[in-house]
Design an enzyme around this catalytic site. Structure first.
Site, PDB file in Angstrom:
ATOM      1  N   LYS A 284      -5.992 -10.136  -9.327  1.00  0.00           N
ATOM      2  CA  LYS A 284      -7.197 -10.752  -8.764  1.00  0.00           C
ATOM      3  C   LYS A 284      -7.984 -11.458  -9.865  1.00  0.00           C
ATOM      4  O   LYS A 284      -7.900 -11.077 -11.033  1.00  0.00           O
ATOM      5  CB  LYS A 284      -8.104  -9.663  -8.163  1.00  0.00           C
ATOM      6  CG  LYS A 284      -7.588  -9.028  -6.890  1.00  0.00           C
ATOM      7  CD  LYS A 284      -8.553  -7.958  -6.410  1.00  0.00           C
ATOM      8  CE  LYS A 284      -8.061  -7.299  -5.131  1.00  0.00           C
ATOM      9  NZ  LYS A 284      -8.011  -8.213  -3.973  1.00  0.00           N
ATOM     10  N   ARG A 358      -1.569  -2.394   3.055  1.00  0.00           N
ATOM     11  CA  ARG A 358      -0.662  -2.277   4.205  1.00  0.00           C
ATOM     12  C   ARG A 358       0.610  -1.529   3.824  1.00  0.00           C
ATOM     13  O   ARG A 358       1.207  -0.848   4.649  1.00  0.00           O
ATOM     14  CB  ARG A 358      -0.355  -3.677   4.760  1.00  0.00           C
ATOM     15  CG  ARG A 358       0.368  -4.572   3.809  1.00  0.00           C
ATOM     16  CD  ARG A 358       0.296  -6.040   4.198  1.00  0.00           C
ATOM     17  NE  ARG A 358      -1.025  -6.625   3.920  1.00  0.00           N
ATOM     18  CZ  ARG A 358      -1.353  -7.876   4.215  1.00  0.00           C
ATOM     19  NH1 ARG A 358      -0.472  -8.688   4.795  1.00  0.00           N
ATOM     20  NH2 ARG A 358      -2.551  -8.331   3.933  1.00  0.00           N
TER      21      ARG A 358
HETATM   22  N1  BES Z   1      -8.583  -4.544  -0.983  1.00  0.00           N
HETATM   23  C1  BES Z   1      -8.241  -5.883  -0.691  1.00  0.00           C
HETATM   24  C2  BES Z   1      -9.059  -6.460   0.470  1.00  0.00           C
HETATM   25  C3  BES Z   1     -10.528  -6.675   0.221  1.00  0.00           C
HETATM   26  C4  BES Z   1     -10.977  -7.923  -0.160  1.00  0.00           C
HETATM   27  C5  BES Z   1     -11.438  -5.694   0.470  1.00  0.00           C
HETATM   28  C6  BES Z   1     -12.328  -8.144  -0.341  1.00  0.00           C
HETATM   29  C7  BES Z   1     -12.791  -5.902   0.281  1.00  0.00           C
HETATM   30  C8  BES Z   1     -13.238  -7.125  -0.112  1.00  0.00           C
HETATM   31  C9  BES Z   1      -6.766  -5.992  -0.309  1.00  0.00           C
HETATM   32  O1  BES Z   1      -5.925  -5.103  -0.940  1.00  0.00           O
HETATM   33  C10 BES Z   1      -6.314  -7.354  -0.677  1.00  0.00           C
HETATM   34  O2  BES Z   1      -6.293  -7.644  -1.846  1.00  0.00           O
HETATM   35  N2  BES Z   1      -5.947  -8.161   0.315  1.00  0.00           N
HETATM   36  C11 BES Z   1      -5.504  -9.487   0.068  1.00  0.00           C
HETATM   37  C12 BES Z   1      -4.301  -9.744   0.931  1.00  0.00           C
HETATM   38  C13 BES Z   1      -3.607 -11.042   0.621  1.00  0.00           C
HETATM   39  C14 BES Z   1      -2.966 -10.965  -0.749  1.00  0.00           C
HETATM   40  C15 BES Z   1      -2.576 -11.291   1.673  1.00  0.00           C
HETATM   41  C16 BES Z   1      -6.638 -10.434   0.418  1.00  0.00           C
HETATM   42  O3  BES Z   1      -7.362 -10.178   1.373  1.00  0.00           O
HETATM   43  O4  BES Z   1      -6.822 -11.395  -0.320  1.00  0.00           O
HETATM   44 MN    MN Z   2      -5.206  -5.861  -2.782  1.00  0.00          MN
END
Ligand code: BES
Ligand code: MN
Ligand code: ZN
Length: 507
Positions: A284, A358
């Site tokens: 990230k 997931r």
């Molecule tokens: N934990 C994150 C989702 C999240 C994002 C929670 C912002 C709270 C605030 C999750 O694990 C994630 O990183 N999801 C990705 C999925 C994508 C790579 C398909 C996302 O939402 O960007």
């Molecule tokens: Mn994630």
């Protein structure tokens, strides 16, 4: 964490408001109400309320607070606080919960010792009483900082809920609902404490230790499975995510088995327990990454709901499953293109290692089924796409059949955990085709929260299943009158109250 310590109960009082002995008496007040809407109050403050209303100093807009001394010697309260409730038609239990919370936070700021809250609002008095007790308790949460110079926060006031001032008697039923609200509020606060905790203190092992202590303390049977047991179970998705970290994963398993409960239904609660989400190799951006310490809020909600379920003696069997791991970019971390084999036997091509929630939930849902769950609910800070769709006020609700999703939604609504249904049409799953595995773990930008839900659905074995995406609702970025910044404890009360719903058993 104060495991096993329960704060002092909230008292109930009947009789006239004048007889309430308190440093501060809080009375909700609604827009366009006549000065005598609550008889005697305006006279007790020598007409100050009428004056503030007519000068518009106090308009009764939501969470407006007007404080004035009580001057009538026949009244025992020292000060009156009227708190604005907005429109009279909106005097729902949810509004009263928030008013109570705002009043609780204000009373603490003013270092009030003994406070009382007069019940006003529509509908069943028990529902109102429980919601108010929840709100007052939510206001007792201490974020708990690591600041070395800070004095300890002011202790919360001792609260009395006044129910009898309009000939309403605090019978045993009301007293019980207040106690119920106290438990649900406290369990929400425990979950907030866990989600606020930084990733370096709350590792998967520490998360498991604290969550199992607070559940076991209430009589929940808890198993914490280590890496060896997780490997034996073949949980390749959980193990895959854990590979990048030098902290070993854990799988928490909670059982509520009331004596004499029927074999079915079995409510299965599954919570995402990522103690820190860096994104892994699909790392990230640095900006805002610190927030990802709360990526275990769903898991905390499940653990703390299990505590509430046991304390409140839910009549049905409940299993809770919380897979916990860090998502880190270590030298042994999974890479985009890697294939993982789930405990359910299905293979997954990992396109993006940041779609890790997931993955671990896939194995968690499978395990809840192995433990006999007949009705599944999972809770997860799963997708940024859900925040785009619904913002920070409303959780996404996904699942099948719609009756089961509706049940969860109804309970969530009642408990102040706003949620809204999203579609899980099978066509979306076409976005997750893989050349070499059963499916991928991402489906591109379009409908990101829906494809995530459809991934989870592959592991539900056709059971009734609801998924709550709490990515937007688990954390408050802005302070509100009824909620400080930080973890919100979303979904704890909903999950706990679900264990009291009549669940239809399909044969
Ligand atoms: N934990 C994150 C989702 C999240 C994002 C929670 C912002 C709270 C605030 C999750 O694990 C994630 O990183 N999801 C990705 C999925 C994508 C790579 C398909 C996302 O939402 O960007
Ligand atoms: Mn994630
Ligand atoms: Zn995550």
């Amino acid at each position: 964490m104060p495991v096993g310590t329960t704060s002092a109960p909230i008292a109930c009082a009947s009789g006239p408001l004048a007889a309430l002995d308190a440093d501060l008496l809080v009375v909700p007040w609604f827009e366009d109400e006549p000065t005598d809407a609550v008889p005697g109050v305006d006279a007790a403050v020598a007409g100050e309320l009428a004056r503030a209303l007519s000068s518009k100093e106090f308009r009764a807009a939501p969470y407006d607070l007007f404080l004035t001394p009580v001057v009538d010697g026949g009244w025992r309260a020292r000060r009156l606080g009227v708190i604005g409730g907005g429109r009279r038609a909106d005097a729902t239990p949810d509004r009263l919960r928030k008013l109570a919370s705002a009043a609780g936070l204000a009373a603490r700021r003013k270092r009030v010792g003994r406070a009382a809250f007069a019940i006003r609002g529509d509908g069943d008095l028990g529902n109102l009483a429980q919601a108010i007790a929840e709100g007052l308790t939510l206001a007792e949460f201490d974020g708990g900082t690591y600041k070395t110079g800070d004095p300890p926060p002011a202790p919360p006031p001792a609260w009395t809920i006044a129910v009898g001032w309009s000939n309403r008697q605090p019978d045993d039923r009301i007293v019980a609902r207040v106690a119920r609200g106290r438990v649900l509020g406290e369990c929400s606060n425990l979950a907030r404490g866990l989600a606020n905790e930084p990733g370096n203190t709350l590792t998967p092992r520490e998360f498991a230790a604290r969550a199992s202590a607070l559940a076991a303390d209430a009589g929940v049977r808890v198993d914490v499975l280590d890496e060896a047991r997780i490997t034996e179970l073949g949980m390749g998705l959980l193990l895959g995510v854990a590979r990048g970290s030098s902290e070993p994963p854990r799988l928490m398993v909670f059982h509520h088995e009331p004596p004499g409960a029927p074999q079915t239904p079995v409510l299965g609660l599954v919570g995402k327990g990522i103690t820190f989400d860096t994104g892994g190799i699909s790392i990230k951006p640095a900006d805002g990454m610190e927030r990802m310490k709360d990526d275990m809020a769903g898991g905390a909600a499940v653990a703390c709901a299990m505590r509430a379920i046991a304390l409140l003696n839910a009549p049905i069997r409940v299993v809770g499953v919380v897979p916990a791991t860090e998502n880190m970019p270590g030298g042994r971390a999974i890479k985009p293109g890697d294939i993982l084999r789930s405990a359910a036997g299905k293979t997954v091509e990992v396109i993006n290692t940041d779609a890790e929630g997931r993955l671990i939930l896939g194995d968690g849902l499978w395990y809840a089924r192995q433990l006999g769950a007949t009705h599944l609910v999972d809770v997860a800070t799963l997708t940024g796409a859900c925040v785009v769709a619904l913002g920070k006020i409303t959780s996404g609700l996904f699942g099948t059949p719609s009756e089961w999703v509706d049940t969860v939604r109804r309970v969530a609504d009642r408990e102040g955990d706003r949620a809204w249904p999203m579609p899980v049409f099978e066509e979306y799953f076409d976005q997750m085709k893989s050349e070499i595995a059963d499916f991928t773990n991402t489906g591109g930008r379009a409908a990101g929260s829906i494809t995530a839900a459809l991934f989870l659905k592959q592991f539900t074995g056709g059971l009734p299943w609801t998924h709550m995406d709490i990515a937007g609702t688990a954390w408050a970025d802005e302070e509100r009158p009824f909620m400080p910044k930080g973890a919100t404890g979303v979904a704890v009360r909903t999950l706990a109250e679900l264990a009291f719903e009549p669940l239809e058993v399909r044969s």
